[in-house]
Design an enzyme around this catalytic site. Sequence first.
Site, mmCIF file in Angstrom:
data_model
loop_
_atom_site.group_PDB
_atom_site.id
_atom_site.type_symbol
_atom_site.label_atom_id
_atom_site.label_comp_id
_atom_site.label_asym_id
_atom_site.label_seq_id
_atom_site.Cartn_x
_atom_site.Cartn_y
_atom_site.Cartn_z
ATOM 1 N N HIS A 161 -14.640 -50.155 -21.015
ATOM 2 C CA HIS A 161 -15.913 -50.712 -20.526
ATOM 3 C C HIS A 161 -16.445 -49.944 -19.309
ATOM 4 O O HIS A 161 -17.609 -50.100 -18.955
ATOM 5 C CB HIS A 161 -15.838 -52.224 -20.326
ATOM 6 N N ASP A 166 -9.468 -51.928 -24.560
ATOM 7 C CA ASP A 166 -10.232 -51.650 -23.346
ATOM 8 C C ASP A 166 -9.627 -50.482 -22.551
ATOM 9 O O ASP A 166 -9.524 -50.551 -21.336
ATOM 10 C CB ASP A 166 -10.350 -52.895 -22.471
ATOM 11 N N SER A 213 -12.214 -51.876 -12.068
ATOM 12 C CA SER A 213 -11.938 -51.668 -13.483
ATOM 13 C C SER A 213 -11.461 -50.268 -13.770
ATOM 14 O O SER A 213 -12.098 -49.303 -13.358
ATOM 15 C CB SER A 213 -13.190 -51.906 -14.304
#
Lengths: 368, 623
Positions: free
Chosen positions: B90, B121, B206
């Site tokens: 992402h 992911d 992230s």
Amino acid sequence: MKLLRVAAAVAVLGLAAGTGRAEESFAQVAEAVNKKLVKLFGAGGIRGLASYGTGVVISRDGYVLTINSHILDTQDLRCHMYDGTRYHCKVVCAEPELDVALVKIGRDKEKIELDEDQFFDVVAAAKRPLAEPGTGILAFSNQFQIATRDEPMSIQRGVIASYGKLYGRLGIFEATYRGDVYVLDAITNNPGAGGGVITTRKGELLGLIGRELRNELTNTWINYAMPFSAKIDVRQPDDKVVTTAILDLVEKKDKYKPVPKAKVEGGGGYTGIVLVPNVVERTPPYVEEVDPNSPAAKAALKPDDLIVYVNGLPVVDINTYHEIMARFRPDTEVKLEIQRGNKLSTVSIKVEKPKGGPKKVAPKKETD
Amino acid sequence: MTYRTPRRAALLLAALVPAAVVAGLALGRADAPKGAALPVNPRVLEAEKQRVAVIEKVKPAVVALFAPGFTNGGSGVLISPDGFALTNFHVVAATGPVFKSGLPDGKLYDSVLVGLDKVGDVALVKLLPKKEGDKFPFAPLGDSDKVQAGDWSLAMGNPFLLATDFTPTVTFGLVSGTHRYQYPAGTLLEYTDCIQIDTSINPGNSGGPLFNMNGELIGINGRGSFEKRGRVNSGVGYAISINQIKNFMGQLRSGLDTDHASLGASVESESEEGALSKVIVKSIIECDARRRGLDVGDQLWSFAGRPVTTVNQYKNVLGLYPKGWRVPIEYRRELENKSVEKKQALVRLMGVQRQELEDKTNAPKPPPGPAAPQRPVPDSPAKKLYEAKAGFANFYFNKQERDRLLGELRKYGGDFTKVQGDWDLSTSGRLYAGGNKGKFIAADLAVKDKGAKDGKNDRVVALLDGLDYSLEPLNQNEKDTAFKDPPESGGLLTAFYHYRQLLAFGMKGGEISHGGTEPLYLPPAPGSTGRVDYAQQRIETEVLRTRFAGIDGKWYFSTKDGSRGQLLAFEVTPERDEDPCEVYLSDYQKVEDKMLPQRIEVRQGDKTYAVLTAKTWKLSPAK
């Protein structure tokens, strides 16, 4: 020989301390505490209300302490033990003033016999001196329902930030328990965490993690836990004050009766202001009527006045007005900013004790 | 949790920062102790020193990724000296395939997407060195299965894109849980067997690393449980375990847009009451697991060596494997007389994104899942290292890996490009198909150059146990059964044809791509019925995927030093929903200047078809 063995053990320990990592793991503590906790599943699941929570086992025969939350409001309360065993549970007693409930594992008459390492001695925990602010703690709970069956609880670390009286609110309602709590810097204010425990870094039981409350004054989420010695004074209808404690529930079990409480309808009290009917989503708080001889009448409020600010807080609609007014206790002075025609003016009124039957409170709003 | 800088927030921050600094200074003065410093437990100081040392050691490997225009970004971590770094899918969905990365040395590096695991992911990217041959600092990979709830951890990254000089923010906290299962966010992004932490992670963290206190990479931070506070730290963050990523690393390195696995069966707890109950197969579609014998009502006992006690545990372990891998499973079946039969099987996993089911035609399709928005690839030196192709994250890296592996095949086996004519193999061996228990047979296989009826295309012939078989692989009107002949072999003639295509023609023989890495399980002794210890049979391999004459093939190569490029096994799948023909090659010997296998074991499904021993290999130049 015995002496030698002791010496050897000491040497090994010394080595471990010398070469081992200074950042010790809490894995063993986590495992031990986890065995003494249960995941609770009950009512909820709608309107953002969690249907899960946490409980702490306090006896060999399967009594569990948890917070007095909505999840208990069901005939189908269940728990999952650390090893994945699933049981039906029932609520034995509850004390709203303490916001604590006692639950028994198993169906009626079902005999439960747990191992020595599967429950905490809550009486001993209550007798221990309170932990000082600055004490390092571990928090254990099934927040966000991350664990089911044999999956272990979440462990978090933190520090006791302070110890003091809880002033919390739940939506627009004042929280019932207003006794002493540990305030934590660990983020325990999460769905399902209530009924979990905080322990010392060695795993000694310190407190019961409370529910998802906001601070009355700052409107921020409070991370708190109640000590097991928690008690509270309750004013009964006959004006007598009785003290009840978590340990009373633990001791009396199904013989425990919630303390009857004199009716104080939350905060707010009486102002004598009657607003226009709350008909649309954002009805502006126009005054419809003013009770004669009421605090509002004394402050010369009039029908068609629009209330714009209460103590400097903007009041956009009737719901907000009720929400803000609910925070004030009788005998508090409140400043209202009102608009009459094109003019703004400030009046001061003193909130009185509520009159008559239960006051209608605005329906609970999704505040988040 | 990529982070987009809202302009207003950025201004606000700019305004706030000096104020904060001033306030901090003022406080510092006010609180400064007047007397001697408080005594501090030496263990605390020691712990602090160690922590600082670990941070200093790993910090240089922490990456700050930026989308073109620096409006968006995330974090990452270098894992090799040649610049490969891990991050979240992402994050790269926001940066696009060509972007820039900052390192704590204060420099920006041109970077390119390499491989994707959308469901998990995870993304692999590559930073380009400033000078050819420059080495990057990198973090060593740890063993996330050794991580325990209660261990300390360090998260590093660029939350809220705070660091303009790319110095990572460090947060320190506990591992709150391990082997956690987090349901898919949206439709795909599923976190299986992940590490739960109370170490603060926020938007911008992230893709950044989670380290243990030895400075080993144990996970990639990527997700949190958010609710009432919005998308900021709630005390509950999740990192993708590094052990899961290790399984996908080969796929990522070869530029694949890889997929997670599904068994083809759904399972449920038999009972919700009482002690932990059995996990039972509730339904099963037509898939390899079903062909291997798994059926509705069976109790799933273990999966890839891990016991299955709850549905979450099953989902956790399933999420660790890429599509197409084979894993051993154990299951139990209650018989009519109430006795329980213990069974085991080696199951080929199908994809989650169902490409295998949908993609029956060979038509190119856009990759499934949340595709990155289409936008022009910015001009950058990294642009040369990017090639878009359906099914791949970056085909450039696939070609690199494919050509390297083809080179290793040639290096090990010799040059077959001069022998593009007739191939004749004469063998004797033992036949197990057709109810035989190792019947001694003679078997000859041949590809006849231009031997088809039209005189242009090839023909494959076999004389096996006295029976003749023939296949014209390129003949449009060839019977379907001919591709699968001899019966119960799964398509030995097709397999032999493919073998010659790969070795003699290589890239000219059809489509070839690199398929990442996979374990290969050597078959148990033919005819044996005892329990198989699959862990003992497992060999790590590199895979090529081919499509010759419209039929898919998969080739397993040794990764051991000394036998790199040795073809250990291959399989061809003439019929997609049926078991392929598996060919296991061993006892390689030099025949003239080429290495050729002397033992050839042919299998389909759970059964050995035949074990053949080469008598003569005769490979001729093209006519």
